[in-house]
Design an enzyme around this catalytic site. Structure first.
Site, PDB file in Angstrom:
ATOM      1  N   SER A  30      70.045  68.514  18.016  1.00 46.27           N
ATOM      2  CA  SER A  30      70.484  67.858  19.257  1.00 46.27           C
ATOM      3  C   SER A  30      69.602  68.218  20.441  1.00 46.27           C
ATOM      4  O   SER A  30      68.843  69.185  20.417  1.00 46.27           O
ATOM      5  CB  SER A  30      71.932  68.237  19.565  1.00 46.27           C
ATOM      6  OG  SER A  30      72.758  67.887  18.487  1.00 46.27           O
TER       7      SER A  30
HETATM    8  C1  LIG Z   1      73.775  65.552  15.690  1.00 49.44           C
HETATM    9  S1  LIG Z   1      73.804  66.300  14.107  1.00 49.44           S
HETATM   10  C2  LIG Z   1      74.289  67.967  14.454  1.00 49.44           C
HETATM   11  C3  LIG Z   1      73.381  68.750  15.306  1.00 49.44           C
HETATM   12  C4  LIG Z   1      73.432  70.210  15.102  1.00 49.44           C
HETATM   13  N1  LIG Z   1      74.734  70.849  15.151  1.00 49.44           N
HETATM   14  C5  LIG Z   1      72.421  71.001  15.933  1.00 49.44           C
HETATM   15  O1  LIG Z   1      72.410  72.191  15.713  1.00 49.44           O
HETATM   16  O2  LIG Z   1      71.644  70.460  16.716  1.00 49.44           O
HETATM   17  C6  LIG Z   1      75.308  65.647  13.430  1.00 49.44           C
HETATM   18  C7  LIG Z   1      75.595  66.130  12.031  1.00 49.44           C
HETATM   19  O3  LIG Z   1      76.945  65.843  11.720  1.00 49.44           O
HETATM   20  C8  LIG Z   1      77.017  65.612  10.327  1.00 49.44           C
HETATM   21  N2  LIG Z   1      78.287  64.947   9.983  1.00 49.44           N
HETATM   22  C9  LIG Z   1      78.634  63.646  10.138  1.00 49.44           C
HETATM   23  N3  LIG Z   1      79.885  63.437   9.686  1.00 49.44           N
HETATM   24  C10 LIG Z   1      80.331  64.636   9.232  1.00 49.44           C
HETATM   25  C11 LIG Z   1      81.554  65.071   8.658  1.00 49.44           C
HETATM   26  N4  LIG Z   1      82.553  64.237   8.435  1.00 49.44           N
HETATM   27  N5  LIG Z   1      81.661  66.371   8.313  1.00 49.44           N
HETATM   28  C12 LIG Z   1      80.653  67.258   8.517  1.00 49.44           C
HETATM   29  N6  LIG Z   1      79.479  66.892   9.056  1.00 49.44           N
HETATM   30  C13 LIG Z   1      79.320  65.603   9.417  1.00 49.44           C
HETATM   31  C14 LIG Z   1      75.796  64.773  10.069  1.00 49.44           C
HETATM   32  O4  LIG Z   1      75.463  64.752   8.698  1.00 49.44           O
HETATM   33  C15 LIG Z   1      74.772  65.459  10.948  1.00 49.44           C
HETATM   34  O5  LIG Z   1      74.041  66.410  10.233  1.00 49.44           O
END
Ligand SMILES: C[S@@+](CC[C@H](N)C(=O)[O-])C[C@H]1O[C@@H](n2cnc3c(N)ncnc32)[C@H](O)[C@@H]1O
Length: 379
Positions: A89
């Protein structure tokens, strides 16, 4: 590297996003450690692809720029890139959400949406590895995060699973943070935050817009204000495509819909992140598709219950726009009513709105205080 990192940290601190308590963690945990060789930096013109093996200088510069970096795409049927599905992010967003989380020594933290693991590593650095658990749905992303985190001194517990379930084995948590956006706050997560604990999440209604919510848990409910605008990828199971137009309008347009007019430009609604957000809060089951032509745009509006549709034709320079509406609901009128209400309130910003959610799935949006709910516009 250290120079680029120090510069970014100074800038985040000067903007107020990074609070002094987080400074050391941001200096200790290198962001570049969470990036694969090939990345796509999010810019105002789209995405800049960068391959570390071809351009290591630019790759490192991007690692310490204030931009989100896409690390995984969902492929379309032809092998092209359709939608970003994982990222590291944007630093301003990460810092400001951690500021909103308001952690204190000894607090345990649950994170939903590990991605490559940067945010989890920051949390573990500050709170201690044992205090942090992070959950990622995508196996490939989770495996990469696990490898990234294992290389650190303070590796938090990283779990493959659905963030909508929280993570019961370690609940309750003092703090919870979701890093994928939701239009419905998962009930299990609300129930796993200790009373008076804080849950920070990007809330993005179906209609559009998005803002970070800072909710204080109270058993079966959680409530609090939005703190500012946000744009995150959606929790995977909360993505919505909607059925084909034929399911709403089996024959030719305009069907039984009479001709009406509006003076509210549909583009002033959908091209405005805040206006879209307010509409989405008040009409949570409405969504739209648009088709853009030369100087004109047709906006199609629908409800997820597949009962009603509307069209609004925007024409450049026009003073009024043709509207057609069909079905038991007047979707455009609902949108227009809430926008007019919002204008009458003086167009309040994200931070004047708030949200109350409960473990039965209830969502109530309000202006300034919970006792002042958004008006009902459903006709
Ligand atoms: C924007 S990224 C996270 C950024 C991260 N936390 C960072 O350190 O910058 C969003 C993440 O959420 C995950 N995601 C989406 N739906 C999800 C769910 N139902 N359960 C767990 N993870 C999920 C996606 O696969 C993705 O890797």
């Amino acid at each position: 590297m250290a120079v680029l990192q120090g510069r970014l940290v100074d800038r985040l601190e000067a903007s107020g996003a990074l609070t002094p308590g987080w400074r050391q963690a941001f200096l200790d945990v290198g962001r570049h450690l969470f990036l694969p060789d090939v990345v796509w930096a999010s810019t105002s013109d789209g995405y800049e692809r960068c391959d570390r093996t071809e351009n290591p200088g630019r790759w490192l510069e991007l690692a310490y720029s204030d931009v989100a970096i896409v690390t995984q795409w969902e492929d379309d049927a032809d092998g092209g890139q359709r939608e970003p599905t994982s990222s590291v992010s944007m630093p301003t967003m990460v810092a400001s959400m951690l500021r909103d989380l308001d952690v204190h020594e000894g607090h345990t933290v649950w994170e939903g949406g590990t991605g490559p693991g940067w945010n989890a590593a920051l949390l573990a650095r500050r709170q201690g590895a044992d205090a942090v658990v992070t959950v990622e749905l995508d196996r490939e992303v989770a495996a990469q995060a696990e490898a990234n985190l294992r290389a650190l001194d303070d590796a938090p517990t990283a779990v493959v699973g659905d963030a909508a379930d929280g993570y019961p084995p370690r609940a309750p948590y003092d703090r919870g943070i979701l890093t994928c956006s939701v239009r419905e706050v998962p009930a299990a997560v609300i129930g796993q935050i200790r009373p008076q604990g804080v849950l920070v999440l990007p809330f993005a209604p179906l209609f559009g817009g998005g803002a970070v919510a800072r909710l204080t848990a109270a058993g079966r409910t959680a409530e609090g204000p939005f703190t500012g605008s946000s744009a995150f990828m959606r929790m995977r199971q909360q993505r919505y495509q909607g059925p084909p137009v034929d399911d709403y309008l089996p024959g030719d347009w305009p069907g039984d819909a009479a001709q009406e007019y509006t003076t509210l430009s549909p583009l002033d609604v959908v091209d405005d992140w805040l206006a879209s957000f307010v509409v989405g809060l008040a009409v949570p089951d409405a969504y739209y598709r648009r088709s853009d032509g030369d100087g004109m745009t047709t906006l199609w509006l629908f409800d997820t219950g597949v009962t009603s549709w509307a069209t609004v034709d925007f024409v450049n320079g026009a003073e009024r726009y043709e509207v057609r509406q069909s079905g038991p609901r007047r979707i455009w009128s609902e949108v227009e009513d809430i926008v007019r209400w919002w204008e009458k309130q003086g167009r309040p910003g994200f931070d004047r709105f708030g949200l109350t959610v409960d473990t039965d799935g209830g969502h109530r949006a309000w202006l300034d205080e919970p006792a002042n709910p958004l008006p009902s516009v459903r006709g």
